[in-house]
Design an enzyme around this catalytic site. Sequence first.
Site, PDB file in Angstrom:
ATOM      1  N   GLY A  25      41.169  45.983  39.689  1.00  0.00           N
ATOM      2  CA  GLY A  25      42.226  45.172  40.291  1.00  0.00           C
ATOM      3  C   GLY A  25      42.490  43.856  39.590  1.00  0.00           C
ATOM      4  O   GLY A  25      42.957  42.908  40.215  1.00  0.00           O
ATOM      5  N   SER A  26      42.242  43.803  38.280  1.00  0.00           N
ATOM      6  CA  SER A  26      42.517  42.529  37.594  1.00  0.00           C
ATOM      7  C   SER A  26      44.019  42.256  37.526  1.00  0.00           C
ATOM      8  O   SER A  26      44.446  41.101  37.607  1.00  0.00           O
ATOM      9  CB  SER A  26      41.880  42.492  36.199  1.00  0.00           C
ATOM     10  OG  SER A  26      42.508  43.388  35.328  1.00  0.00           O
ATOM     11  N   ASN A  27      44.828  43.316  37.431  1.00  0.00           N
ATOM     12  CA  ASN A  27      46.283  43.098  37.478  1.00  0.00           C
ATOM     13  C   ASN A  27      46.724  42.656  38.873  1.00  0.00           C
ATOM     14  O   ASN A  27      47.611  41.807  39.011  1.00  0.00           O
ATOM     15  CB  ASN A  27      47.023  44.386  37.072  1.00  0.00           C
ATOM     16  CG  ASN A  27      47.147  44.507  35.569  1.00  0.00           C
ATOM     17  OD1 ASN A  27      47.869  43.755  34.931  1.00  0.00           O
ATOM     18  ND2 ASN A  27      46.413  45.448  34.991  1.00  0.00           N
ATOM     19  N   LEU A 100      45.677  55.555  40.088  1.00  0.00           N
ATOM     20  CA  LEU A 100      45.469  56.744  39.260  1.00  0.00           C
ATOM     21  C   LEU A 100      46.127  58.018  39.784  1.00  0.00           C
ATOM     22  O   LEU A 100      46.182  59.014  39.069  1.00  0.00           O
ATOM     23  CB  LEU A 100      43.962  56.988  39.052  1.00  0.00           C
ATOM     24  CG  LEU A 100      43.311  55.981  38.100  1.00  0.00           C
ATOM     25  CD1 LEU A 100      41.819  56.246  37.976  1.00  0.00           C
ATOM     26  CD2 LEU A 100      43.976  56.017  36.719  1.00  0.00           C
ATOM     27  N   ILE A 103      52.455  59.659  42.322  1.00  0.00           N
ATOM     28  CA  ILE A 103      53.179  59.394  43.566  1.00  0.00           C
ATOM     29  C   ILE A 103      53.980  60.657  43.927  1.00  0.00           C
ATOM     30  O   ILE A 103      54.778  61.145  43.109  1.00  0.00           O
ATOM     31  CB  ILE A 103      54.137  58.184  43.396  1.00  0.00           C
ATOM     32  CG1 ILE A 103      53.363  56.929  42.947  1.00  0.00           C
ATOM     33  CG2 ILE A 103      54.891  57.908  44.689  1.00  0.00           C
ATOM     34  CD1 ILE A 103      52.312  56.442  43.916  1.00  0.00           C
ATOM     35  N   ASN A 117      55.330  50.532  37.561  1.00  0.00           N
ATOM     36  CA  ASN A 117      53.949  50.798  37.129  1.00  0.00           C
ATOM     37  C   ASN A 117      53.687  50.025  35.841  1.00  0.00           C
ATOM     38  O   ASN A 117      54.600  49.802  35.044  1.00  0.00           O
ATOM     39  CB  ASN A 117      53.797  52.303  36.861  1.00  0.00           C
ATOM     40  CG  ASN A 117      52.413  52.682  36.343  1.00  0.00           C
ATOM     41  OD1 ASN A 117      51.402  52.245  36.888  1.00  0.00           O
ATOM     42  ND2 ASN A 117      52.357  53.479  35.285  1.00  0.00           N
ATOM     43  N   SER A 151      53.388  48.385  28.831  1.00  0.00           N
ATOM     44  CA  SER A 151      54.762  48.632  29.302  1.00  0.00           C
ATOM     45  C   SER A 151      54.800  48.546  30.820  1.00  0.00           C
ATOM     46  O   SER A 151      53.898  49.043  31.494  1.00  0.00           O
ATOM     47  CB  SER A 151      55.215  50.050  28.934  1.00  0.00           C
ATOM     48  OG  SER A 151      55.010  50.327  27.568  1.00  0.00           O
ATOM     49  N   GLU A 189      48.775  42.291  29.793  1.00  0.00           N
ATOM     50  CA  GLU A 189      49.251  42.889  31.051  1.00  0.00           C
ATOM     51  C   GLU A 189      49.321  41.832  32.146  1.00  0.00           C
ATOM     52  O   GLU A 189      50.238  41.815  32.961  1.00  0.00           O
ATOM     53  CB  GLU A 189      48.316  44.020  31.497  1.00  0.00           C
ATOM     54  CG  GLU A 189      48.335  45.232  30.606  1.00  0.00           C
ATOM     55  CD  GLU A 189      47.445  46.347  31.142  1.00  0.00           C
ATOM     56  OE1 GLU A 189      47.459  46.604  32.360  1.00  0.00           O
ATOM     57  OE2 GLU A 189      46.720  46.965  30.343  1.00  0.00           O
TER      58      GLU A 189
HETATM   59  C1  GRF Z   1      45.432  48.654  33.384  1.00  0.00           C
HETATM   60  O1  GRF Z   1      45.126  48.789  32.024  1.00  0.00           O
HETATM   61  C2  GRF Z   1      46.777  49.270  33.687  1.00  0.00           C
HETATM   62  O2  GRF Z   1      47.680  49.188  32.636  1.00  0.00           O
HETATM   63  C3  GRF Z   1      46.435  50.705  33.941  1.00  0.00           C
HETATM   64  O3  GRF Z   1      45.199  50.665  34.615  1.00  0.00           O
HETATM   65  C4  GRF Z   1      44.484  49.471  34.252  1.00  0.00           C
HETATM   66  C5  GRF Z   1      44.137  48.772  35.538  1.00  0.00           C
HETATM   67  O4  GRF Z   1      43.279  47.692  35.329  1.00  0.00           O
HETATM   68  N1  GRF Z   1      47.466  51.402  34.633  1.00  0.00           N
HETATM   69  P1  GRF Z   1      42.949  46.689  36.519  1.00  0.00           P
HETATM   70  O5  GRF Z   1      42.354  47.525  37.664  1.00  0.00           O
HETATM   71  O6  GRF Z   1      44.192  46.008  36.930  1.00  0.00           O
HETATM   72  O7  GRF Z   1      41.929  45.752  35.947  1.00  0.00           O
END
Ligand code: GRF
Length: 205
Positions: A25-27, A100, A103, A117, A151, A189
């Site tokens: 969940g870093s994003n 993962l 949908i 996404n 992307s 990202e």
């Molecule tokens: C990221 O690299 C994103 O692009 C991909 O999954 C990864 C998720 O990383 N879809 P995080 O859980 O947000 O750290």
Amino acid sequence: MSLLPVDTSQTGVVKKIVVLASGSGSNFQSIIESVQSGRIKANVAGLVAGKPGIGAIEHAEKAGIPFTILDASTTEELSSQLHKAFNRWQPNLIVLAGFLRKIPDDVVKAWEGTIINIHPSLLPKYGGKGFYGIHVHKAVLEAGETESGCSVHYVNEKYDDGDIIRQTTVPVHPGETPDTLAKRILAEEHKLLPAVISELLNRQS
Ligand code: GRF
């Protein structure tokens, strides 16, 4: 620090984001921080967690964001649980941040144009089934690419296939390993995703 609702329009309507995540969940955290700093003018209404015990849930708890944990082994169950979460939180934007599962088609149709996404490659290259996590970066290096990146795209019925909204290019360095490349792309990202979210929400008003 908890997330206070941010008034984003003259009508007093607060825009809402729902995030789906299956991992660290870093994003998701980068979205939380962008909301807290006012860079994204919206509220994170909820997190849909792909499974229990993931880092994304800890981020939600810390920020006081409601979350639901999926318990779906079939597409029908997944679809019903997603519809339920989205109907409850009524998001203006649904963000897959390391989610993962595919949908289900009926969910994509119901929320068409609202689901985005983030993917760690320069799509359409290195996207689709099997291209996730470290597998993406391994394939990029094995192919001898000199650049990769990330992307953000709209979600349609196929994996990593919807219209691309924005990309960031990252050069491949000599001696690069999948891990070093993944790390540098992830840092990009964290900038790209909040920037796109902010842009899309502003466009909606
Ligand atoms: C990221 O690299 C994103 O692009 C991909 O999954 C990864 C998720 O990383 N879809 P995080 O859980 O947000 O750290």
